[in-house]
Design a protein around this motif. Structure first.
Motif, PDB file in Angstrom:
ATOM      1  N   SER A   1      27.957  23.593  35.802  1.00 14.43           N
ATOM      2  CA  SER A   1      28.081  24.873  35.098  1.00 14.43           C
ATOM      3  C   SER A   1      28.590  25.982  36.020  1.00 14.43           C
ATOM      4  O   SER A   1      29.347  26.855  35.585  1.00 14.43           O
ATOM      5  CB  SER A   1      26.733  25.285  34.507  1.00 14.43           C
ATOM      6  N   VAL A   2      28.182  25.944  37.269  1.00 10.62           N
ATOM      7  CA  VAL A   2      28.602  26.970  38.223  1.00 10.62           C
ATOM      8  C   VAL A   2      30.110  26.886  38.463  1.00 10.62           C
ATOM      9  O   VAL A   2      30.798  27.911  38.511  1.00 10.62           O
ATOM     10  CB  VAL A   2      27.823  26.813  39.544  1.00 10.62           C
ATOM     11  N   PHE A   3      30.633  25.668  38.582  1.00 11.22           N
ATOM     12  CA  PHE A   3      32.072  25.499  38.834  1.00 11.22           C
ATOM     13  C   PHE A   3      32.903  25.804  37.585  1.00 11.22           C
ATOM     14  O   PHE A   3      33.998  26.363  37.685  1.00 11.22           O
ATOM     15  CB  PHE A   3      32.362  24.087  39.333  1.00 11.22           C
TER      16      PHE A   3
ATOM     17  N   ALA B   1      35.727  28.773  37.327  1.00  9.91           N
ATOM     18  CA  ALA B   1      37.094  28.603  36.826  1.00  9.91           C
ATOM     19  C   ALA B   1      37.413  29.631  35.738  1.00  9.91           C
ATOM     20  O   ALA B   1      38.516  30.199  35.702  1.00  9.91           O
ATOM     21  CB  ALA B   1      37.283  27.190  36.291  1.00  9.91           C
ATOM     22  N   ILE B   2      36.459  29.895  34.881  1.00  6.67           N
ATOM     23  CA  ILE B   2      36.659  30.893  33.822  1.00  6.67           C
ATOM     24  C   ILE B   2      36.826  32.285  34.420  1.00  6.67           C
ATOM     25  O   ILE B   2      37.706  33.058  34.005  1.00  6.67           O
ATOM     26  CB  ILE B   2      35.493  30.847  32.820  1.00  6.67           C
TER      27      ILE B   2
ATOM     28  N   CYS C   1      40.164  36.944  36.070  1.00  5.41           N
ATOM     29  CA  CYS C   1      40.672  37.831  37.123  1.00  5.41           C
ATOM     30  C   CYS C   1      42.198  37.810  37.175  1.00  5.41           C
ATOM     31  O   CYS C   1      42.840  38.858  37.346  1.00  5.41           O
ATOM     32  CB  CYS C   1      40.090  37.435  38.472  1.00  5.41           C
ATOM     33  N   VAL C   2      42.785  36.633  37.016  1.00  8.27           N
ATOM     34  CA  VAL C   2      44.248  36.536  36.987  1.00  8.27           C
ATOM     35  C   VAL C   2      44.800  37.277  35.775  1.00  8.27           C
ATOM     36  O   VAL C   2      45.805  38.005  35.869  1.00  8.27           O
ATOM     37  CB  VAL C   2      44.693  35.053  36.993  1.00  8.27           C
ATOM     38  N   ALA C   3      44.141  37.124  34.616  1.00  6.08           N
ATOM     39  CA  ALA C   3      44.576  37.838  33.416  1.00  6.08           C
ATOM     40  C   ALA C   3      44.460  39.354  33.598  1.00  6.08           C
ATOM     41  O   ALA C   3      45.336  40.110  33.164  1.00  6.08           O
ATOM     42  CB  ALA C   3      43.760  37.385  32.204  1.00  6.08           C
TER      43      ALA C   3
ATOM     44  N   VAL D   1      33.614  39.638  38.871  1.00 11.70           N
ATOM     45  CA  VAL D   1      33.012  38.947  40.013  1.00 11.70           C
ATOM     46  C   VAL D   1      31.534  39.305  40.149  1.00 11.70           C
ATOM     47  O   VAL D   1      30.700  38.441  40.419  1.00 11.70           O
ATOM     48  CB  VAL D   1      33.793  39.271  41.306  1.00 11.70           C
ATOM     49  N   SER D   2      31.190  40.567  39.916  1.00  9.08           N
ATOM     50  CA  SER D   2      29.787  40.979  40.012  1.00  9.08           C
ATOM     51  C   SER D   2      28.936  40.300  38.948  1.00  9.08           C
ATOM     52  O   SER D   2      27.827  39.830  39.241  1.00  9.08           O
ATOM     53  CB  SER D   2      29.668  42.501  39.867  1.00  9.08           C
TER      54      SER D   2
END
Length: 75
Positions: free
Chosen positions: A6-8, A12-13, A18-20, A43-44
């Motif tokens: 779940s963490v990985f 990825a999401i 962030c890219v979007a 990120v926070s």
């Protein structure tokens, strides 16, 4: 049931978000403010969720009951 993957998957999401945010930030003089605000928020939120999730997945202190007699405790 939640597991270690779940963490990985969440990471990825968050990377995709962030890219979007970087690509689709409104153009103008406040573009840097939009980008940094959105990325820092994503990120926070991810870090807070991941720390809480991992703390519940493997607690540091094992819960103990003091009201049990020794003959009922299974080792």
């Amino acid at each position: 049931m939640a597991n270690g993957w779940s963490v990985f998957i969440g990471l990825a999401i968050i990377i995709a978000m962030c890219v979007a945010a970087w690509v689709f930030a409104p153009k103008g003089e406040n573009q840097v403010l939009w980008r940094s605000s959105l990325i820092l928020s994503f990120v926070s939120c991810y870090l807070m969720w991941a720390i809480t999730f991992l703390a519940q997945l493997n607690p540091l202190i094992e819960p103990r009951r003091s009201d049990l007699r020794e003959k009922y405790i299974h080792h």
